[in-house]
Write a protein that holds these residues in place. Structure first.
Motif, PDB file in Angstrom:
ATOM      1  N   GLY A  73       2.809   6.466  -6.496  1.00  0.00           N
ATOM      2  CA  GLY A  73       1.839   7.534  -8.025  1.00  0.00           C
ATOM      3  C   GLY A  73       3.183   8.744  -8.172  1.00  0.00           C
ATOM      4  N   ASP A  74       4.316   8.462  -7.701  1.00  0.00           N
ATOM      5  CA  ASP A  74       5.437   9.175  -7.865  1.00  0.00           C
ATOM      6  C   ASP A  74       6.882   8.650  -8.907  1.00  0.00           C
ATOM      7  OD1 ASP A  74       6.491   7.257  -5.649  1.00  0.00           O
ATOM      8  OD2 ASP A  74       7.661   8.911  -4.594  1.00  0.00           O
ATOM      9  N   ASP A  75       5.976   7.740  -9.131  1.00  0.00           N
ATOM     10  CA  ASP A  75       7.011   6.821 -10.647  1.00  0.00           C
ATOM     11  C   ASP A  75       7.731   6.085 -10.194  1.00  0.00           C
ATOM     12  OD1 ASP A  75       4.895   8.298 -12.535  1.00  0.00           O
ATOM     13  OD2 ASP A  75       5.979   9.705 -13.263  1.00  0.00           O
ATOM     14  N   THR A  76       7.869   5.789  -9.002  1.00  0.00           N
ATOM     15  CA  THR A  76       8.632   4.645  -7.965  1.00  0.00           C
ATOM     16  C   THR A  76       8.335   3.339  -7.798  1.00  0.00           C
ATOM     17  OG1 THR A  76       8.762   6.254  -5.776  1.00  0.00           O
ATOM     18  CG2 THR A  76      10.198   7.384  -7.612  1.00  0.00           C
TER      19      THR A  76
ATOM     20  N   PRO B 234       4.963  12.880  -1.243  1.00  0.00           N
ATOM     21  CA  PRO B 234       2.750  13.370  -0.341  1.00  0.00           C
ATOM     22  C   PRO B 234       2.018  14.006  -1.427  1.00  0.00           C
ATOM     23  CG  PRO B 234       5.082  14.568   1.259  1.00  0.00           C
ATOM     24  CD  PRO B 234       5.431  13.323  -0.859  1.00  0.00           C
ATOM     25  N   GLY B 235       0.684  13.383  -1.482  1.00  0.00           N
ATOM     26  CA  GLY B 235      -0.512  13.585  -2.523  1.00  0.00           C
ATOM     27  C   GLY B 235       0.085  13.108  -3.264  1.00  0.00           C
ATOM     28  N   THR B 236       0.495  11.887  -3.706  1.00  0.00           N
ATOM     29  CA  THR B 236       0.470  10.797  -4.674  1.00  0.00           C
ATOM     30  C   THR B 236      -0.121   9.461  -4.001  1.00  0.00           C
ATOM     31  OG1 THR B 236       2.672   9.802  -4.054  1.00  0.00           O
ATOM     32  CG2 THR B 236       2.138  11.702  -5.735  1.00  0.00           C
ATOM     33  N   ASP B 237      -0.823   8.884  -4.894  1.00  0.00           N
ATOM     34  CA  ASP B 237      -1.535   7.248  -4.382  1.00  0.00           C
ATOM     35  C   ASP B 237      -0.136   6.553  -4.627  1.00  0.00           C
ATOM     36  OD1 ASP B 237      -3.780   8.892  -3.613  1.00  0.00           O
ATOM     37  OD2 ASP B 237      -4.947   8.332  -5.410  1.00  0.00           O
ATOM     38  N   THR B 238      -0.443   6.382  -3.442  1.00  0.00           N
ATOM     39  CA  THR B 238       0.844   4.519  -3.551  1.00  0.00           C
ATOM     40  C   THR B 238      -0.331   2.977  -3.948  1.00  0.00           C
ATOM     41  OG1 THR B 238       1.792   5.046  -1.345  1.00  0.00           O
ATOM     42  CG2 THR B 238       1.780   2.604  -2.457  1.00  0.00           C
ATOM     43  N   SER B 239      -0.108   2.827  -5.027  1.00  0.00           N
ATOM     44  CA  SER B 239      -0.328   2.192  -6.096  1.00  0.00           C
ATOM     45  C   SER B 239      -0.569   0.558  -5.556  1.00  0.00           C
ATOM     46  CB  SER B 239      -0.951   1.753  -7.386  1.00  0.00           C
ATOM     47  OG  SER B 239       0.546   2.321  -7.404  1.00  0.00           O
ATOM     48  N   CYS B 240       0.416   0.274  -4.703  1.00  0.00           N
ATOM     49  CA  CYS B 240       0.886  -1.178  -4.455  1.00  0.00           C
ATOM     50  C   CYS B 240       1.288  -1.519  -3.533  1.00  0.00           C
ATOM     51  CB  CYS B 240       0.889  -2.177  -5.623  1.00  0.00           C
ATOM     52  SG  CYS B 240       0.737  -3.440  -5.665  1.00  0.00           S
ATOM     53  N   LEU B 241       0.959  -2.349  -2.486  1.00  0.00           N
ATOM     54  CA  LEU B 241       2.272  -3.219  -1.652  1.00  0.00           C
ATOM     55  C   LEU B 241       2.334  -4.731  -1.902  1.00  0.00           C
ATOM     56  CD1 LEU B 241       1.419  -0.703   1.572  1.00  0.00           C
ATOM     57  CD2 LEU B 241       3.487  -0.031   0.092  1.00  0.00           C
TER      58      LEU B 241
END
Length: 650
Positions: A395-398, A374-381
């Motif tokens: 955005g959590d480097d995963t 939570p609080g990170t930007d999911t950059s792509c689906l």
């Protein structure tokens, strides 16, 4: 020739009575006029069986002779002698038939040789007999070649099964977009044009077929003024481009960059975002519908995902509102359609991934509450080509993959993939066996990479070091089989393989740079008057070069500019310290020591000069002005004429 005599001659030549039955001569005679097809077929079958047994016996004899150390020449000569005799007996009958064509109606030809036995097969059998030990039954040289081909095909199949060997990375070209981050990439369905957008507000158009080795964009524009470009995508037909920027209004451009549509902005004072006509805050992403060419989707910081129709720009088509478990508004950071266009997925800032049915905008169909931190930007689906797997870049480097049929837990997870951008991409390979994403780096702290994962095992199978900056945007075009990469230092790279790729970047790397020529344009409009008299005709000006040569010969046009004046000035030109007329006048006024406080004295100072040299006023009235006549009375007479009461008393 009598068939009986032919049979006797054949028996004498071959020395074996079975040759006549093998070659089909035993049925000759006038009795064969009545055709018994069953008997002919049965005889042909027996003949083929006997011949095959005979060939096997000969091969076994040859094997024994070779083991005993005998030379193979005698074997070949005996075999060829028998074959030649049989061939002689075989081909004599057509000659006799041709010589006695008149008797051919009365005499019938016996059964033909078996269809399996041809001269080409005889030659192949000879080749097989000349080589060492015999081959097993049913195994010929042609079979051996086919087995070799099968081995090669198996090796090719093994290479085809390895998806790493299909990665087109042997060659690359670099397109210079600018100096800032390339935050958007778009490639049309045919792969002919590439469009790039960045943090410098510019959108550049690249045409692979029209470029040469200089790799220059043919058009650059700023469609959204001073807003960073977030996303660029061509429609399904490739005729329009969706431009998503930091503005609240998305734009649609045509292939040449001209405005087609601009979405309306909503009312920011209305609480329920479903009652507004458009977005009220900054956009985060957008994409086209994969099946319907007029529909596209955008997501914004106002907490909504909206679909639009290209034909109606005054209002959105439908609204999807992501919500947390408590029912509060959350911000979607990315959105996408499924491959069939039936599902809409959005990644949110609270770490959730929410999926709706396109026709039901109220409740989510699939939902994962803790997909990312939570609080990170999911950059792509990104959906796979089979429509079963969903990949999410957090955005959590995963990097995670999900099965939408069981959406509670991720299928695979990859950790340690640094991500500093809110639009870092991930995508599937065209064969759906690989998953690729980019990594981010800080300035001067390493190189950004393209990391390839096997979809099944989710192991790192390959890496490509792109440049000393972050890898942000990524495209793997299925038709071209080329990989487009946008980096954090303003570069757009294209990776390709001359063997595995098609067109695209391969069209421009083979073209040489065009030589820069001096612009040869007409200096002025030339009017063609073919029927004018020679004295009125104008000389046609071919180019600026010839005109410049003529101007050089003209002393007025080729006059050298005068150098700047130094000193007080000369010839009406003012020196550098008095560069303008006003400054020169001000300076002279300041240096003037005359006192003009008394206006009468200042005017009378020029009276003597005006009377001596009447240049300005007197000549104008010389002819019309009468001569002045003044009285010549003295002052004393005037004082005497005055009355006494006016005289001043002393």
């Amino acid at each position: 020739m009598d068939p009986n005599k032919l049979d006797k001659a054949t028996e004498k030549m071959s020395g074996d009575g079975d040759i006549s039955s093998v070659m089909g001569f035993s049925g000759f005679g006038k009795k064969a006029r009545t055709f018994d097809l069953d008997a002919i077929f049965e005889q042909t079958r027996r003949t083929a069986i006997e011949r095959s047994h005979h060939v096997l016996e000969e091969r076994q004899k040859e094997t024994k002779m070779e083991e005993e150390g005998e030379s193979s020449k005698s074997v070949k000569s005996s075999v060829h002698t028998q074959r030649n005799k049989a061939a002689t007996a075989t081909f004599r009958k057509p000659e006799s038939d041709s010589s006695s064509h008149s008797d051919s109606d009365s005499e019938l030809i016996g059964p033909q040789a078996p269809p399996q036995h041809t001269p080409q097969q005889e030659q192949e059998d000879d080749d097989n007999e000349l080589v060492g030990p015999p081959l097993p039954p049913g195994y010929t040289s042609r079979t051996a070649h086919s087995d070799d081909d099968d081995d090669e095909e198996e090796a090719e199949d093994d290479s085809d099964d390895n998806p790493v060997k299909k990665i087109p990375d042997t060659h690359e070209i670099t397109l210079q977009h600018g100096t800032k981050t390339v935050s958007a990439l778009g490639l049309d369905p045919s792969g002919a044009r590439l469009v790039t957008g960045g943090y410098d507000y510019d959108v550049r158009f690249w045409d692979f077929a029209g470029m040469d080795q200089s790799l220059q964009a043919f058009r650059s524009l700023q469609p959204c003024e001073c807003h960073q470009i977030k996303s660029l995508q061509y429609s399904v037909t490739g005729d329009v481009i969706l431009v998503v920027s930091g503005n609240a209004q998305a734009k649609v451009l045509d292939r040449d960059g001209f405005n087609v549509m601009e979405c309306v902005k909503g009312d920011q004072y209305i609480v329920d975002m479903a009652n507004t006509k458009g977005h009220t805050a900054m956009l985060n992403g957008g994409c086209w519908h994969p099946k319907i060419k007029e529909e596209f989707m955008t997501c914004s910081n106002d907490g909504t995902v909206r679909t639009w129709d290209l034909s109606s720009e005054k209002k959105h088509k439908s609204v999807f509102k992501p919500r947390s478990l408590q029912g509060k508004k959350v911000t979607p950071t990315c959105c996408t359609y499924s491959r069939d266009g039936k599902l809409i997925a959005a990644g949110c800032q609270d770490g959730t991934i929410q999926i709706w049915d396109r026709n039901l905008s109220v409740h989510t169909k699939f939902r994962c509450q803790q997909a990312h931190t939570p609080g990170t930007d999911t950059s792509c689906l990104s959906f796979s080509y089979d429509g079963v797997t969903l990949a999410s870049r957090g955005g959590d480097d995963t990097l995670k993959t999900w099965d939408i049929r069981n959406f509670r837990k991720p299928v695979n997870v990859a950790m340690g993939l640094t991500n500093y951008f809110a639009m870092t991409d991930c995508c599937f390979s065209p064969d759906d066996k690989l998953l690729v994403t980019g990594t981010s780096v800080k300035k001067d702290e390493g190189n950004g990479k393209l990391v390839f994962f096997d979809r099944a095992s989710f192991q790192r199978v390959y890496e490509i070091e792109v440049t000393n900056a972050s890898v942000v945007r990524l495209l793997w075009h299925p038709k071209l089989n080329q990989i487009m990469v946008g980096t954090g230092n303003g570069l757009a790279k294209v990776y390709y393989d001359p063997i595995k790729s098609h067109r695209g970047a391969m069209l421009c790397v083979v073209k040489n740079k065009r030589k820069e020529r001096q612009a040869e344009t007409l200096t002025q409009e030339y009017i063609i008057t073919p029927h004018a008299l020679p004295m009125f005709r104008e000389a046609r000006q071919r180019s600026t070069r010839k005109q410049l040569e003529k101007d050089r010969l003209d002393p007025k046009k080729s006059h050298k500019p005068e150098p700047p004046v130094s000193g007080p000035g000369r010839g009406g030109r003012v020196a550098a310290h008095g560069g303008t007329l006003s400054s020169f006048i001000v300076k002279n006024i300041a240096l003037d020591k005359t006192d003009d406080s008394n206006a009468r004295e200042a005017i009378l100072r020029h009276a003597a000069e005006a009377s001596e040299n009447p240049y300005w006023v007197a000549p104008a009235y010389k002819q019309t002005q009468p001569e002045p006549v003044f009285a010549e009375d003295s002052e004393e007479d005037e004082s005497d004429k005055e009355p006494e009461w006016k005289k001043r008393k002393i």
